[in-house]
Design an enzyme around this catalytic site. Structure first.
Site, mmCIF file in Angstrom:
data_model
loop_
_atom_site.group_PDB
_atom_site.id
_atom_site.type_symbol
_atom_site.label_atom_id
_atom_site.label_comp_id
_atom_site.label_asym_id
_atom_site.label_seq_id
_atom_site.Cartn_x
_atom_site.Cartn_y
_atom_site.Cartn_z
ATOM 1 N N GLY A 124 -24.210 9.040 -58.781
ATOM 2 C CA GLY A 124 -25.180 7.966 -58.909
ATOM 3 C C GLY A 124 -24.860 6.664 -58.220
ATOM 4 N N ARG A 175 -38.419 10.502 -48.591
ATOM 5 C CA ARG A 175 -38.030 9.369 -49.440
ATOM 6 C C ARG A 175 -38.982 8.156 -49.364
ATOM 7 N NH1 ARG A 175 -34.006 6.769 -49.710
ATOM 8 N NH2 ARG A 175 -33.623 6.977 -51.930
ATOM 9 N N CYS A 221 -51.226 14.816 -42.529
ATOM 10 C CA CYS A 221 -52.558 14.335 -42.896
ATOM 11 C C CYS A 221 -52.596 13.752 -44.298
ATOM 12 C CB CYS A 221 -53.552 15.478 -42.765
ATOM 13 S SG CYS A 221 -53.581 16.051 -41.071
HETATM 14 N N1 LLP Z 1 -25.109 14.853 -60.686
HETATM 15 C C1 LLP Z 1 -26.306 15.150 -61.209
HETATM 16 C C2 LLP Z 1 -26.388 15.897 -62.456
HETATM 17 C C3 LLP Z 1 -27.477 14.751 -60.536
HETATM 18 O O1 LLP Z 1 -28.662 15.040 -61.053
HETATM 19 C C4 LLP Z 1 -27.373 14.013 -59.326
HETATM 20 C C5 LLP Z 1 -28.572 13.592 -58.597
HETATM 21 C C6 LLP Z 1 -26.091 13.737 -58.816
HETATM 22 C C7 LLP Z 1 -24.973 14.155 -59.537
HETATM 23 C C8 LLP Z 1 -25.867 12.992 -57.542
HETATM 24 O O2 LLP Z 1 -26.371 11.715 -57.577
HETATM 25 P P1 LLP Z 1 -26.087 10.712 -56.367
HETATM 26 O O3 LLP Z 1 -24.603 10.412 -56.346
HETATM 27 O O4 LLP Z 1 -26.498 11.367 -55.124
HETATM 28 O O5 LLP Z 1 -26.892 9.530 -56.695
HETATM 29 N N2 LLP Z 1 -33.969 12.513 -54.259
HETATM 30 C C9 LLP Z 1 -33.567 11.235 -54.802
HETATM 31 C C10 LLP Z 1 -32.281 11.311 -55.585
HETATM 32 C C11 LLP Z 1 -32.287 12.333 -56.682
HETATM 33 C C12 LLP Z 1 -31.016 12.404 -57.440
HETATM 34 C C13 LLP Z 1 -30.995 13.589 -58.340
HETATM 35 N N3 LLP Z 1 -29.756 13.797 -59.022
HETATM 36 C C14 LLP Z 1 -33.507 10.221 -53.665
HETATM 37 O O6 LLP Z 1 -33.774 10.589 -52.538
HETATM 38 O O7 LLP Z 1 -33.217 9.055 -53.907
#
Ligand code: LLP
Length: 431
Positions: A239, A312, A343
């Site tokens: 996150g 995104r 489209c």
């Molecule tokens: N662990 C779990 C359980 C998760 O659901 C996620 C991301 C991560 C780790 C990794 O999170 P990160 O470090 O990448 O923030 N498509 C969205 C982001 C969706 C995140 C979903 N879960 C975007 O493009 O911003």
């Protein structure tokens, strides 16, 4: 820090001119920098050096085999959410003993695949899922290593679609329920309680929500210990955010230091599941200007990458920097909407963006596209998905071919003659 720089007016990925990549591979194309991926992994890994730990790259952020291979060679673990991601990790040479399986809906066949592969842990999201895992483990005659993903009810202050640790979200189990389930699980012959997990959201810019969540989880760990349930690890999720525009996200080192500080003395290994912070700024999307047009007083730059290639901006109103690949000095700057060929009015890469005056044939780099870029690409509008390219040590390699038109209908069939002769519901053959 990344390795995409403008030198002598031109944009480079490490020692490779992006214009050369576009010339050889065409557009749209994702280009990743191996040195950036490695550096980001190492920074994250080092940030937790004060404690026994494992960094598990969140595969969903970028699941290209070569990218996973780069990370596997760094010793990375992996956070997966499907049997597909597990298969990719194994194919890329990842160690199953370093894999955690998250996600709110795991099918029995996916649970079985994970248990057969011998992964480190399944992060369980509900009482029902704990039952499903126990019965699959029983069928296979194994003990399933599990953590409960708890929901700490913390506001990560991010886009509402990617906030996951609020009690109103579908993720995790409440603390009260978790305590009950841990007691049950610890008695079960086919379950082995190994840890606890939480993940509160994505693109989080500050350390405070992580601290709040981890401190809450640690109180539960202590209560469990008193009740005789001992855990090996705490998985603090992923996150951590990145700078897409002018955000000032906490540095991995800051976050790591704080996590080490609050977990020390609890006798727990620390797992982390970063995705975006490792690959986000390690990738760009190359796209070419198809043309320009103006409607009323609006100016549009139409490019050959659309929402199917990079979702995104359309889905989260996300901001991605856009730069001209060749020298942009001396061009007047104008405010334009950069739009794709799909489209839908929601198909854009940037709105009201001041860019050097663009013309047909110009090459653009959409930055910060390494995370959730190709991974969320689709074939919408029957558009073949872009190529993926890895730059490494002064060279580049296509690590995923651009899809062909034939790829678009892979697995589809035309109707067989018998079916084709069926009358439609009105009793008539369509004309
Ligand atoms: N662990 C779990 C359980 C998760 O659901 C996620 C991301 C991560 C780790 C990794 O999170 P990160 O470090 O990448 O923030 N498509 C969205 C982001 C969706 C995140 C979903 N879960 C975007 O493009 O911003």
């Amino acid at each position: 820090m990344d390795y995409f720089n403008r030198i002598s007016g031109r944009l480079w990925a490490e020692d490779v001119a992006l214009a050369d990549v576009a010339k050889a591979v065409g557009t749209p194309a994702y280009v990743y920098s191996r040195a950036t991926i490695e550096r980001h992994f190492q920074v994250m890994d080092l940030s937790l050096a004060g404690v026994d730990h494992l960094v598990c790259f969140a595969v969903k952020a970028c699941s290209n085999l070569a990218v996973l291979q780069v990370l596997a060679r760094q010793g990375s673990g992996f956070d997966i959410v499907s049997a597909g991601e597990l298969a990719r990790v194994l194919r890329a040479g990842g160690d199953p003993a370093k894999v955690v399986f998250s996600g709110v809906g795991k099918r029995d066949d996916e649970i079985a695949a994970a248990l057969r592969a011998g992964i480190l842990c399944l992060n369980v999201e509900s009482a029902g899922e704990l039952q499903h895992i126990a019965s699959v483990a029983q069928e296979l005659g194994v003990r399933a290593p599990i953590s409960l993903r708890v929901n700490p009810d913390v506001d990560p202050k991010t886009h509402k679609y990617i906030a996951t640790g609020l009690k109103t979200s579908k993720f995790g189990v409440s603390f009260g329920e978790a305590e009950q389930l841990y007691l049950q699980a610890s008695q079960h012959p086919h379950l082995q309680v190994v840890g606890i997990a939480c993940h509160i959201g994505s693109q989080i810019l500050k350390v405070a929500p992580f601290v709040e969540a981890i401190e809450k989880v640690l109180t539960l760990v202590d209560r469990l210990r008193k009740a005789g349930v001992h855990l090996d690890h705490i998985d603090v999720g992923g996150g951590l955010g990145i700078a897409y525009r002018n955000e000032r996200p906490a540095l991995p080192a800051e976050l790591g230091q704080v996590i080490v500080g609050i977990t020390q003395g609890h006798g727990l290994k620390v797992l982390m599941e970063p995705g975006r912070v490792i690959v986000g700024n390690a990738g760009v999307l190359l796209t070419q200007v198809i043309g320009t047009k103006s409607n009323e007083d609006k100016q549009f730059v139409i490019v050959d990458a659309g929402m199917n290639d990079l979702l995104r901006p359309s889905l989260y109103d996300a901001y991605h920097q856009i730069e001209l690949v060749e020298d942009d000095s001396g061009r007047q700057r104008v405010a334009v909407d950069v739009v794709g060929p799909v489209c839908e009015t929601g198909d854009f890469l940037a709105l009201d963006r001041e860019l050097p005056a663009l013309q047909r044939g110009d090459l653009l780099a959409v930055k910060g596209a390494g995370a959730y870029g190709f991974a969320m690409a689709s074939n919408y509008n029957s558009r073949p998905r872009p190529a993926e390219v890895l730059v490494s040590a002064g060279q580049f390699q296509v690590v995923r071919q651009r899809e062909t038109l034939q790829d678009l209908w892979h697995g589809e069939t035309l109707m067989e003659p018998g079916l084709a002769n069926q009358p439609d519901s009105a009793g008539e053959l369509p004309r």
